[in-house]
Design a protein around this motif. Structure first.
Motif, PDB file in Angstrom:
ATOM      1  N   GLY A 119      -7.223  -0.793  -3.671  1.00  0.00           N
ATOM      2  CA  GLY A 119      -6.652  -0.224  -2.453  1.00  0.00           C
ATOM      3  C   GLY A 119      -5.841   1.012  -2.757  1.00  0.00           C
ATOM      4  N   SER A 120      -5.144   1.521  -1.730  1.00  0.00           N
ATOM      5  CA  SER A 120      -4.311   2.712  -1.923  1.00  0.00           C
ATOM      6  C   SER A 120      -2.999   2.346  -2.604  1.00  0.00           C
ATOM      7  CB  SER A 120      -4.005   3.339  -0.569  1.00  0.00           C
ATOM      8  OG  SER A 120      -3.097   2.510   0.155  1.00  0.00           O
ATOM      9  N   HIS A 121      -2.565   1.109  -2.453  1.00  0.00           N
ATOM     10  CA  HIS A 121      -1.281   0.622  -2.961  1.00  0.00           C
ATOM     11  C   HIS A 121      -0.107   1.402  -2.398  1.00  0.00           C
ATOM     12  CE1 HIS A 121      -3.539  -1.926  -5.580  1.00  0.00           C
ATOM     13  NE2 HIS A 121      -4.094  -0.918  -6.191  1.00  0.00           N
ATOM     14  N   LEU A 122      -0.286   2.034  -1.252  1.00  0.00           N
ATOM     15  CA  LEU A 122       0.829   2.771  -0.661  1.00  0.00           C
ATOM     16  C   LEU A 122       1.666   1.820   0.184  1.00  0.00           C
ATOM     17  CD1 LEU A 122      -1.131   6.003   0.267  1.00  0.00           C
ATOM     18  CD2 LEU A 122       0.539   5.714  -1.571  1.00  0.00           C
ATOM     19  N   GLY A 123       2.986   1.982   0.073  1.00  0.00           N
ATOM     20  CA  GLY A 123       3.906   1.057   0.733  1.00  0.00           C
ATOM     21  C   GLY A 123       4.004   1.293   2.230  1.00  0.00           C
ATOM     22  N   PRO A 124       4.604   0.332   2.942  1.00  0.00           N
ATOM     23  CA  PRO A 124       4.636   0.373   4.405  1.00  0.00           C
ATOM     24  C   PRO A 124       5.463   1.528   4.971  1.00  0.00           C
ATOM     25  CG  PRO A 124       6.002  -1.423   3.572  1.00  0.00           C
ATOM     26  CD  PRO A 124       5.240  -0.892   2.407  1.00  0.00           C
ATOM     27  N   GLN A 125       6.412   2.043   4.184  1.00  0.00           N
ATOM     28  CA  GLN A 125       7.231   3.157   4.681  1.00  0.00           C
ATOM     29  C   GLN A 125       6.796   4.483   4.078  1.00  0.00           C
ATOM     30  OE1 GLN A 125       8.970   2.588   7.101  1.00  0.00           O
ATOM     31  NE2 GLN A 125      10.240   0.753   6.958  1.00  0.00           N
ATOM     32  N   ASN A 126       5.658   4.483   3.389  1.00  0.00           N
ATOM     33  CA  ASN A 126       5.222   5.707   2.725  1.00  0.00           C
ATOM     34  C   ASN A 126       4.831   6.770   3.757  1.00  0.00           C
ATOM     35  OD1 ASN A 126       3.139   7.541   1.450  1.00  0.00           O
ATOM     36  ND2 ASN A 126       3.857   6.421  -0.350  1.00  0.00           N
ATOM     37  N   ALA A 127       5.498   7.910   3.693  1.00  0.00           N
ATOM     38  CA  ALA A 127       5.289   8.950   4.720  1.00  0.00           C
ATOM     39  C   ALA A 127       3.875   9.531   4.636  1.00  0.00           C
ATOM     40  CB  ALA A 127       6.325  10.053   4.552  1.00  0.00           C
ATOM     41  N   ASP A 128       3.362   9.677   3.402  1.00  0.00           N
ATOM     42  CA  ASP A 128       2.005  10.207   3.247  1.00  0.00           C
ATOM     43  C   ASP A 128       0.985   9.275   3.888  1.00  0.00           C
ATOM     44  OD1 ASP A 128       3.014  12.292   1.876  1.00  0.00           O
ATOM     45  OD2 ASP A 128       2.552  11.501  -0.123  1.00  0.00           O
ATOM     46  N   LEU A 129       1.188   7.973   3.685  1.00  0.00           N
ATOM     47  CA  LEU A 129       0.248   7.003   4.260  1.00  0.00           C
ATOM     48  C   LEU A 129       0.289   7.077   5.782  1.00  0.00           C
ATOM     49  CD1 LEU A 129      -1.765   4.684   4.100  1.00  0.00           C
ATOM     50  CD2 LEU A 129       0.159   3.105   3.884  1.00  0.00           C
ATOM     51  N   ALA A 130       1.510   7.118   6.338  1.00  0.00           N
ATOM     52  CA  ALA A 130       1.633   7.183   7.801  1.00  0.00           C
ATOM     53  C   ALA A 130       0.934   8.436   8.336  1.00  0.00           C
ATOM     54  CB  ALA A 130       3.101   7.159   8.207  1.00  0.00           C
ATOM     55  N   ALA A 131       1.084   9.553   7.618  1.00  0.00           N
ATOM     56  CA  ALA A 131       0.451  10.801   8.058  1.00  0.00           C
ATOM     57  C   ALA A 131      -1.072  10.700   7.942  1.00  0.00           C
ATOM     58  CB  ALA A 131       0.971  11.967   7.220  1.00  0.00           C
ATOM     59  N   THR A 132      -1.551  10.109   6.837  1.00  0.00           N
ATOM     60  CA  THR A 132      -2.991   9.939   6.654  1.00  0.00           C
ATOM     61  C   THR A 132      -3.582   9.087   7.773  1.00  0.00           C
ATOM     62  OG1 THR A 132      -2.666  10.048   4.274  1.00  0.00           O
ATOM     63  CG2 THR A 132      -4.764   9.162   5.033  1.00  0.00           C
ATOM     64  N   VAL A 133      -2.866   8.001   8.091  1.00  0.00           N
ATOM     65  CA  VAL A 133      -3.339   7.104   9.154  1.00  0.00           C
ATOM     66  C   VAL A 133      -3.425   7.851  10.476  1.00  0.00           C
ATOM     67  CG1 VAL A 133      -2.651   5.123  10.554  1.00  0.00           C
ATOM     68  CG2 VAL A 133      -2.603   4.962   8.060  1.00  0.00           C
ATOM     69  N   ALA A 134      -2.393   8.662  10.768  1.00  0.00           N
ATOM     70  CA  ALA A 134      -2.389   9.412  12.037  1.00  0.00           C
ATOM     71  C   ALA A 134      -3.546  10.408  12.071  1.00  0.00           C
ATOM     72  CB  ALA A 134      -1.050  10.121  12.210  1.00  0.00           C
ATOM     73  N   ALA A 135      -3.809  11.065  10.936  1.00  0.00           N
ATOM     74  CA  ALA A 135      -4.911  12.039  10.887  1.00  0.00           C
ATOM     75  C   ALA A 135      -6.255  11.349  11.080  1.00  0.00           C
ATOM     76  CB  ALA A 135      -4.876  12.783   9.546  1.00  0.00           C
ATOM     77  N   ARG A 136      -6.416  10.171  10.439  1.00  0.00           N
ATOM     78  CA  ARG A 136      -7.673   9.429  10.607  1.00  0.00           C
ATOM     79  C   ARG A 136      -7.861   9.030  12.062  1.00  0.00           C
ATOM     80  NH1 ARG A 136      -6.393   5.422   5.718  1.00  0.00           N
ATOM     81  NH2 ARG A 136      -7.251   6.571   3.955  1.00  0.00           N
ATOM     82  N   ARG A 137      -6.767   8.631  12.705  1.00  0.00           N
ATOM     83  CA  ARG A 137      -6.854   8.209  14.104  1.00  0.00           C
ATOM     84  C   ARG A 137      -7.390   9.358  14.974  1.00  0.00           C
ATOM     85  NH1 ARG A 137      -4.865   4.189  17.145  1.00  0.00           N
ATOM     86  NH2 ARG A 137      -3.824   3.261  15.372  1.00  0.00           N
ATOM     87  N   GLU A 138      -6.870  10.556  14.744  1.00  0.00           N
ATOM     88  CA  GLU A 138      -7.333  11.700  15.528  1.00  0.00           C
ATOM     89  C   GLU A 138      -8.802  11.993  15.247  1.00  0.00           C
ATOM     90  OE1 GLU A 138      -4.926  15.159  15.365  1.00  0.00           O
ATOM     91  OE2 GLU A 138      -3.110  14.079  15.952  1.00  0.00           O
TER      92      GLU A 138
END
Lengths: 218, 555
Positions: A113-132
Motif C-alpha cells: 500500500g501507500s502506507h500514508l497516515g490518516p493526517q498526511n496532507a499529500d494523501l488528502a490532496a491525492t485523494v481530492a485530485a483523484r476524486r475530481e
C-alpha cells in the motif's frame, strides 16, 4: 538465580566458560534437531501439500490464471492475468480498477500500500485530485465518487471494486463500446459477489473477469 | 447503519462460535499432548535419529540451555541460508541478503516475530521461504508453547527439584502433534480457495491491455497456514494477508483470523486442566477475551467512523484496505493480529485511522496477552496474574499466593524483571531512533505520526509481533541491527525469567488454600488482572503515546 539449580563454582570466569561449553553442547543437539525439522517441515511438508494441491486443485494452485477468452488455464504462456489479482485498465472501453501503490501500479513484484497516515496532507490532496479526475471521467458529481475509487488498496493488487464504483462506470464503458447500458449493467450484476454467510467482507465486482466478459459480448 | 452493526457483530459472532466450539476439546487435547508419558513409534525413531533423550526430566536451567542452544542453531542456519541464497537451488536468481538484513531476518523468524524489512516477492527465493522461514514458523511457535507448558508444570508440581519437563520432547510434540496436522489441513483449504501452491517462479505475462505483469508462484498456502496458526505473521509476499493470493476472499479471511486465535484462546483450558482446576483457566481466558473484545470494538468503531483528513477526503477509511474485506473485517483482523503477536496484516496499519492505529499499538504494548502469541500469551498472562495477587496481598497484608504457591521475594523479583524488560527495550529503542540521524532518516511522516511509526516499530519488535507502520524505512543497517537486538532481548530475556520462575515454583511445596487466600477464579480477580495489565502499560507508555497517536487523534 535459584540456589537449588546453580552448582557452586570456583570463580565467575570458570562459571562463564562452563556455561559456554554447556550452551555449545545443547546447540549441537539443537542443530541436529533443526536439520531434521528442516527436512520434515521445510521440504516434506510443503512438497506434500504442493503435490496434493496440484492434483486436487490444479487451477487454483497455479494461481487462478485466465486466458483472453476468460477460460481457466494453468499455462502461463496463454494467460492474460489471474482471476484473483488486479491489473491496470486505462482505456475508456474498460472498467477501471482502484488506484494502486504497487510499483507503478499493479506490479506483482512490488505488492503493498501507500502506507500514508490518516493526517498526511499529500494523501488528502491525492485523494481530492483523484476524486475530481474520476468525477470528470464518469461525468458525475464529486459527491457520487465512492471511497474505493480514490484510495489505494493494501496489496496494490485489489482485484475488485465496489458495486457503486462499477455502476458509476457503466455509462462510459457502454458508450465507448456502443452497447446498451442495460446490457452492461446486467453484466456487472452477474459479476457482483455478495457477502459469504451474509456477514463476511463486503460486496464486490471482479474487474478482470468483468472486462473479459465484456469482450465476449461482442 | 444498523445493517453495518449487524454485519459487524455477525462476523465476530461466527468467529466466537467457532472458537468456543473447539475450546474444550482442543485445550484438553493439548493437555494430553504435553502430559502423556508415551512417545509414538515415529517419535522414538526421531529422537534416536537426532540423539536426544526425550525422557530425561530437565531442571529449569537445563531446559533453558536446550532452548537457547536450539535457538542459537536456528539463528545461525537462517543467517547462512539468507547470506548464501544465490548459491542455493530455488533462489529464483535472487542475490544473498546483506549481513544486517540476514541478521535481522534470522532473529526475526527465530523469535516468532517475523518482522520483515524486505519484500518477499523481491528478496526471498522459494528455498529460503520453505526451508528457512517456514521451518521457523513451526518451531518458534512450538518453543513459545513449550515455555508456557513448563511454567504451568511449575504451578502443577510440588516439591520437586526444579524439574519442569523435557524441552526436546515438548518441542517435538508441539510441532508434530499440534501444529503440523492443523497446518496441513488449513493449507489445503486455503488452496481450495485460491491461495497459490506451486514451485513455479514469477514469470512475466502480457495483460489484457498489453502491459506486463508477473504471474506469481511459490509454496504460499503451506506457509500461510502456519504463519497464522503459529502467530508468526511473516508474509510470503510483501502485502502479507492483504495480498489476494495469500488471502483471496472473506471466508479465507475468517479462517486466517480463526487460526491465529485458536491456540492462544485454547491454551487457558490446557492450563486449567494441568493445574487441576478448570476455573483457573476460565479466569485467564476471561482476561484475555475481555481485553481482545475491547480492542476489537474500539478499532472497528474507529475504522467505521473514519476520522482524519485523508479518510474524510475519501469518504471512508479505505486507504490501505481491500474491497473484499471492507472496514469491519479489516478492523477485526488488525485487533486480532496485534493482540496475538502475529503481525500478519490484511490492511496496512500505517493507514489506519489515528485512534484505530493507537488502539492496535496499545494492544501490542500490553505485552501481547490479549490473547497473546502461542504460549507467550499464556505465560505473559500468568505473570500478570502473579502481579495481581501480589498487589492484592500488599493491600491486605498477607503473603500472596497463586495456585497454592507462595509469591515470595525471589518470585516477585523475576516477575518484576519480566514486566520491565519489554518496556525498556521499546522505550530505549524508540528514544535512540528519535534522536540519532540514522533513525530520523527512516521516518516518512513528520510530526506525531512519525513518532508513532518509530514507537510502533520498536513495540512490534520488542513484543515479537512483527506488524509495522510500514511508512518507516527500516531496510537500513541502523534499523535492521537495532530492531534485531530488540527482538532478541524481547524474546529470550522474558523466556529465561519465566523458566527460572517455573523452576522455583516447581521446587515449592503447595500450600493448601485457607480462608485468607484470594480466590483467583472469580470475576473480581479477572477484573483485577485486567486492571493490572492496563495500569502497568498505562503508567509506562502514556507519555510517549500522548506525543504520538493521542496528539494525532486530537489534531
Amino acid at each position: 538465580m535459584t540456589p537449588t539449580s546453580t552448582p557452586p563454582t570456583a570463580s565467575t570466569g570458570a562459571a562463564a566458560s562452563s556455561t559456554l561449553v554447556a550452551l555449545g553442547r545443547h546447540a549441537g543437539a539443537g542443530l541436529r534437531m533443526l536439520v531434521a525439522f528442516t527436512l520434515l517441515l521445510g521440504l516434506a511438508y510443503p512438497l506434500a501439500v504442493t503435490g496434493v494441491a496440484q492434483i486436487a486443485f490444479p487451477w487454483r494452485a497455479a494461481g487462478s490464471l485466465l486466458t483472453s477468452d476468460g477460460a481457466r488455464t494453468t499455462e502461463r504462456s496463454q494467460a492474460v492475468g489471474s482471476a484473483l489479482v488486479g491489473q491496470g485498465f486505462e482505456g475508456a472501453e474498460w472498467f477501471h480498477p482502484r488506484p494502486s501503490a504497487a510499483g507503478d501500479g499493479y506490479d506483482t513484484l512490488a505488492s503493498g500500500g501507500s502506507h500514508l497516515g490518516p493526517q498526511n496532507a499529500d494523501l488528502a490532496a491525492t485523494v481530492a485530485a483523484r476524486r475530481e479526475q474520476v468525477a470528470a471521467e464518469e461525468g458525475v458529481g464529486l459527491a457520487d465518487v465512492p471511497a474505493d475509487a480514490v484510495t489505494a488498496s493494501g496489496s496494490g493488487l485489489d482485484p475488485h471494486v465496489s458495486p457503486q464504483y462499477a455502476a458509476l462506470q457503466v455509462p462510459r464503458v457502454a458508450a465507448a463500446r456502443g452497447l446498451d447500458p442495460a446490457v452492461v449493467r446486467d453484466l456487472v450484476a452477474a459479476h457482483t459477489a455478495g457477502r459469504p454467510l451474509g456477514v463476511l467482507g463486503d460486496p464486490r465486482v471482479n474487474v478482470l473477469e468483468l472486462n473479459l466478459a465484456l469482450e465476449r459480448l461482442e | 447503519m444498523t445493517s453495518t452493526v449487524w454485519i459487524t457483530l455477525g462476523q465476530v459472532g461466527l468467529l466466537l462460535a467457532a472458537l468456543a466450539l473447539v475450546h474444550a476439546p482442543f485445550g484438553a487435547y493439548m493437555a494430553r499432548v504435553y502430559a502423556s508419558p508415551r512417545h509414538t513409534r515415529a517419535e522414538r525413531a526421531w529422537y534416536r535419529l537426532v540423539r536426544v533423550d526425550p525422557d530425561a526430566e530437565q531442571r529449569w536451567s537445563t531446559y533453558l540451555f536446550s532452548l537457547l542452544g536450539f535457538s542459537l542453531a536456528s539463528v545461525l542456519l537462517l543467517y547462512g541460508l539468507g547470506r548464501l541464497q544465490e548459491h542455493l537451488p530455488g533462489s529464483l536468481g535472487l542475490p544473498g541478503l546483506d549481513p544486517d538484513g540476514a541478521w535481522n531476518t534470522a532473529v526475526s523468524f527465530t523469535t516468532n516475530t517475523n518482522w520483515q524489512w524486505y519484500s518477499g516477492e523481491a528478496a526471498a527465493g522459494h528455498l529460503l521461504q520453505m526451508a528457512g522461514l517456514a521451518v521457523q514458523n513451526f518451531v518458534s511457535a512450538a518453543v513459545g508453547m513449550a515455555v508456557a507448558i513448563a511454567l504451568v508444570r511449575g504451578f502443577a508440581r510440588s516439591g520437586t527439584d526444579a524439574r519442569v519437563g523435557n524441552f526436546w520432547a515438548d518441542l517435538t510434540r508441539g510441532v508434530v502433534r499440534i501444529l503440523l496436522p492443523i497446518a496441513a489441513v488449513a493449507a489445503l483449504v486455503l488452496v481450495a480457495n485460491g491461495v497459490v501452491q506451486s514451485l513455479d517462479p514469477h514469470t512475466a505475462i502480457t495483460t489484457v491491455e498489453g502491459g506486463t505483469q508477473h504471474a506469481l508462484g511459490g509454496p504460499v498456502a503451506s506457509q500461510e497456514a502456519i504463519k497464522e496458526l503459529g502467530t508468526n505473521g511473516g508474509g510470503f509476499f510483501n502485502a502479507n494477508s492483504a495480498h489476494p493470493l495469500e488471502n483471496p476472499n472473506p471466508l479465507t479471511n475468517l479462517l486466517e483470523i480463526f487460526l491465529l486465535l485458536v491456540i492462544p484462546f485454547s491454551l487457558p483450558r490446557t492450563f486449567g486442566l494441568m493445574v487441576g482446576d478448570r476455573r483457573q483457566g476460565w479466569a485467564v481466558l476471561g482476561v484475555m477475551a475481555g481485553l481482545w473484545a475491547v480492542a476489537v470494538g474500539l478499532t472497528t468503531w474507529a475504522e467505521l467512523a473514519g476520522p482524519g483528513a485523508a479518510p474524510a477526503a475519501a469518504g471512508a477509511a479505505m486507504e490501505g484496505k481491500e474491497t473484499r474485506f471492507g472496514l469491519a473485517a479489516s478492523a477485526l483482523f488488525a485487533a486480532s493480529t496485534t493482540g496475538t503477536s502475529t503481525g500478519a496484516v490484511n490492511a496496512m496499519h500505517d493507514s489506519l485511522t489515528a485512534p484505530g492505529g493507537g488502539v492496535v499499538l496499545f494492544t501490542m504494548l500490553l505485552g501481547e496477552v490479549a490473547p497473546g502469541g502461542v504460549g507467550a500469551g499464556l505465560y505473559g498472562m500468568l505473570v500478570l496474574a502473579i502481579v495481581a495477587v501480589f498487589v492484592a496481598g500488599l493491600m491486605v497484608g498477607r503473603t500472596p499466593e497463586y495456585l497454592g504457591k507462595k509469591i515470595g521475594r525471589g518470585e516477585i523479583t523475576l516477575v518484576a524483571l519480566y514486566v520491565l524488560t519489554t518496556p525498556a527495550v521499546v522505550l530505549v529503542g524508540s528514544a535512540l531512533a528519535a534522536v540519532l540521524p540514522a533513525g530520523l532518516d527512516g521516518i516518512q511522516d513528520a510530526g506525531p505520526h512519525g513518532l508513532s511509526e518509530v514507537l510502533y516499530a520498536f513495540a512490534s519488535a520488542g513484543n515479537n509481533n512483527g506488524s509495522a507502520f510500514a511508512g518507516l524505512t527500516v531496510s537500513t543497517p541502523f534499523y535492521n541491527t537495532l530492531l534485531g537486538l530488540a527482538m532478541l532481548i524481547g524474546r529470550f530475556v522474558p523466556i529465561a525469567l519465566v523458566l527460572a520462575l517455573a523452576g522455583r515454583l516447581a521446587a515449592q511445596r503447595a500450600v493448601p488454600a485457607s480462608a485468607g487466600t484470594l480466590p483467583t477464579h472469580r470475576p473480581l480477580f479477572v477484573g483485577l488482572v485486567g486492571a493490572v495489565a492496563l495500569v502497568v502499560v498505562g503508567l509506562t507508555f502514556v507519555p510517549v503515546l500522548s506525543l504520538g497517536p493521542v496528539v494525532e487523534s486530537l489534531s
